[in-house]
Write a protein that holds these residues in place. Structure first.
Motif, PDB file in Angstrom:
ATOM      1  N   ARG A 204       5.426  11.354  -1.518  1.00 30.08           N
ATOM      2  CA  ARG A 204       6.661  11.774  -1.940  1.00 30.08           C
ATOM      3  C   ARG A 204       7.280  12.714  -2.874  1.00 30.08           C
ATOM      4  NH1 ARG A 204      10.031   6.593  -3.075  1.00 30.08           N
ATOM      5  NH2 ARG A 204       8.441   5.070  -3.496  1.00 30.08           N
ATOM      6  N   GLY A 205       8.725  12.808  -3.147  1.00 34.77           N
ATOM      7  CA  GLY A 205       7.991  13.823  -5.022  1.00 34.77           C
ATOM      8  C   GLY A 205       7.576  14.666  -5.287  1.00 34.77           C
ATOM      9  N   LYS A 206       8.814  15.534  -6.170  1.00 34.93           N
ATOM     10  CA  LYS A 206       7.882  16.692  -6.879  1.00 34.93           C
ATOM     11  C   LYS A 206       6.532  16.858  -6.829  1.00 34.93           C
ATOM     12  CE  LYS A 206      12.312  17.781  -8.806  1.00 34.93           C
ATOM     13  NZ  LYS A 206      13.110  17.633  -9.737  1.00 34.93           N
TER      14      LYS A 206
ATOM     15  N   VAL B  16       0.655  -1.390   0.245  1.00 37.62           N
ATOM     16  CA  VAL B  16      -0.089  -0.342  -0.149  1.00 37.62           C
ATOM     17  C   VAL B  16       1.268   0.967   0.090  1.00 37.62           C
ATOM     18  CG1 VAL B  16      -2.029   1.287   1.030  1.00 37.62           C
ATOM     19  CG2 VAL B  16      -2.061  -1.165   1.233  1.00 37.62           C
ATOM     20  N   ALA B  17       1.777   0.606   0.781  1.00 36.99           N
ATOM     21  CA  ALA B  17       2.822   2.651   0.731  1.00 36.99           C
ATOM     22  C   ALA B  17       3.734   2.363  -0.681  1.00 36.99           C
ATOM     23  CB  ALA B  17       3.548   2.544   1.551  1.00 36.99           C
ATOM     24  N   PHE B  18       3.593   2.089  -0.966  1.00 33.09           N
ATOM     25  CA  PHE B  18       4.382   1.748  -2.237  1.00 33.09           C
ATOM     26  C   PHE B  18       3.785   2.182  -3.318  1.00 33.09           C
ATOM     27  CE2 PHE B  18       5.740   0.122  -6.337  1.00 33.09           C
ATOM     28  CZ  PHE B  18       6.826   0.482  -6.798  1.00 33.09           C
ATOM     29  N   PHE B  19       2.440   1.907  -3.801  1.00 30.41           N
ATOM     30  CA  PHE B  19       1.495   2.185  -4.451  1.00 30.41           C
ATOM     31  C   PHE B  19       0.727   3.929  -4.158  1.00 30.41           C
ATOM     32  CE2 PHE B  19       1.628  -2.013  -5.827  1.00 30.41           C
ATOM     33  CZ  PHE B  19       1.259  -2.329  -7.013  1.00 30.41           C
ATOM     34  N   LEU B  20       0.980   4.198  -2.682  1.00 32.76           N
ATOM     35  CA  LEU B  20       0.468   5.463  -2.676  1.00 32.76           C
ATOM     36  C   LEU B  20       1.554   6.663  -2.729  1.00 32.76           C
ATOM     37  CD1 LEU B  20      -2.246   4.107   0.313  1.00 32.76           C
ATOM     38  CD2 LEU B  20      -2.944   5.344  -2.239  1.00 32.76           C
ATOM     39  N   ASN B  21       2.344   5.566  -2.497  1.00 29.90           N
ATOM     40  CA  ASN B  21       3.671   6.739  -3.333  1.00 29.90           C
ATOM     41  C   ASN B  21       4.190   7.403  -1.820  1.00 29.90           C
ATOM     42  OD1 ASN B  21       6.531   7.717  -4.926  1.00 29.90           O
ATOM     43  ND2 ASN B  21       4.564   9.687  -5.383  1.00 29.90           N
TER      44      ASN B  21
ATOM     45  N   ALA C 222      -2.349   1.338   9.096  1.00 34.36           N
ATOM     46  CA  ALA C 222      -2.659   3.038   9.078  1.00 34.36           C
ATOM     47  C   ALA C 222      -1.567   3.612   8.572  1.00 34.36           C
ATOM     48  CB  ALA C 222      -3.421   2.862  10.060  1.00 34.36           C
ATOM     49  N   TRP C 223      -0.303   3.570   8.758  1.00 29.76           N
ATOM     50  CA  TRP C 223       1.364   4.837   8.693  1.00 29.76           C
ATOM     51  C   TRP C 223       0.616   4.679   7.131  1.00 29.76           C
ATOM     52  CZ3 TRP C 223       6.665   3.349  10.135  1.00 29.76           C
ATOM     53  CH2 TRP C 223       7.370   4.538   9.352  1.00 29.76           C
ATOM     54  N   ALA C 224       0.475   3.578   6.570  1.00 30.00           N
ATOM     55  CA  ALA C 224       0.883   3.378   4.870  1.00 30.00           C
ATOM     56  C   ALA C 224       0.271   4.014   3.762  1.00 30.00           C
ATOM     57  CB  ALA C 224       0.930   2.061   4.431  1.00 30.00           C
ATOM     58  N   VAL C 225      -1.241   4.132   4.878  1.00 31.97           N
ATOM     59  CA  VAL C 225      -2.491   5.214   4.038  1.00 31.97           C
ATOM     60  C   VAL C 225      -2.549   6.478   4.523  1.00 31.97           C
ATOM     61  CG1 VAL C 225      -4.449   5.481   4.450  1.00 31.97           C
ATOM     62  CG2 VAL C 225      -4.034   2.867   4.383  1.00 31.97           C
ATOM     63  N   THR C 226      -1.860   6.658   6.226  1.00 34.12           N
ATOM     64  CA  THR C 226      -1.820   8.162   6.279  1.00 34.12           C
ATOM     65  C   THR C 226      -0.530   8.980   6.255  1.00 34.12           C
ATOM     66  OG1 THR C 226      -1.695   7.631   8.600  1.00 34.12           O
ATOM     67  CG2 THR C 226      -4.024   7.887   8.135  1.00 34.12           C
ATOM     68  N   GLY C 227       0.335   8.257   5.565  1.00 29.80           N
ATOM     69  CA  GLY C 227       1.572   8.845   5.676  1.00 29.80           C
ATOM     70  C   GLY C 227       1.756   9.982   4.739  1.00 29.80           C
ATOM     71  N   LYS C 228       3.301  10.271   4.508  1.00 30.40           N
ATOM     72  CA  LYS C 228       3.370  11.299   3.836  1.00 30.40           C
ATOM     73  C   LYS C 228       3.343  11.214   2.561  1.00 30.40           C
ATOM     74  CE  LYS C 228       5.170  15.385   7.137  1.00 30.40           C
ATOM     75  NZ  LYS C 228       5.688  16.054   7.570  1.00 30.40           N
TER      76      LYS C 228
END
Length: 105
Positions: free
Chosen positions: A80-82, A41-46, A72-78
């Motif tokens: 990244r990127g430009k 989830v964290a990978f696909f939500l960048n 929950a961290w993966a879904v609500t995290g910040k």
């Protein structure tokens, strides 16, 4: 005491012998997909902390509480990127905006 353990091991080995290799392969793929679901989830939500989530996912799979917290961290995290400001709808302050440069000929 050991007779019960021997019976459990023999039943488990009988069950494993009855499973086809294809079903075993799909079970292993499904098992690891669920185990590493927070990292996926964290990978696909960048997410910005993808690597940390991936590293924490290995021991967290042994604890449902830690696994749910990682999810929950993966879904609500910040993110990244430009272009983060554009994606989150944050307005850029005029003092932070880059001024275009003009080259003199």
């Amino acid at each position: 005491m050991f007779t019960d353990l021997d019976q459990v091991i023999s039943r488990f080995s009988e069950l494993l012998s009855q499973i086809s290799p294809l079903k075993g392969f799909f079970f292993i793929v499904f098992f690891f997909a669920v185990w590493f679901l927070p990292a996926i989830v964290a990978f696909f939500l960048n997410r910005k902390h993808f690597r940390k989530i991936l590293a924490a996912n290995i021991p967290a799979g042994l604890s449902w509480i830690a696994w749910v917290a990682l999810l929950a961290w993966a879904v609500t995290g910040k993110m990244r990127g430009k272009g983060l400001e554009e994606q989150e709808g944050v307005k850029i302050d005029s003092t932070q905006a880059e001024m275009p440069t003009v080259k003199a000929d």
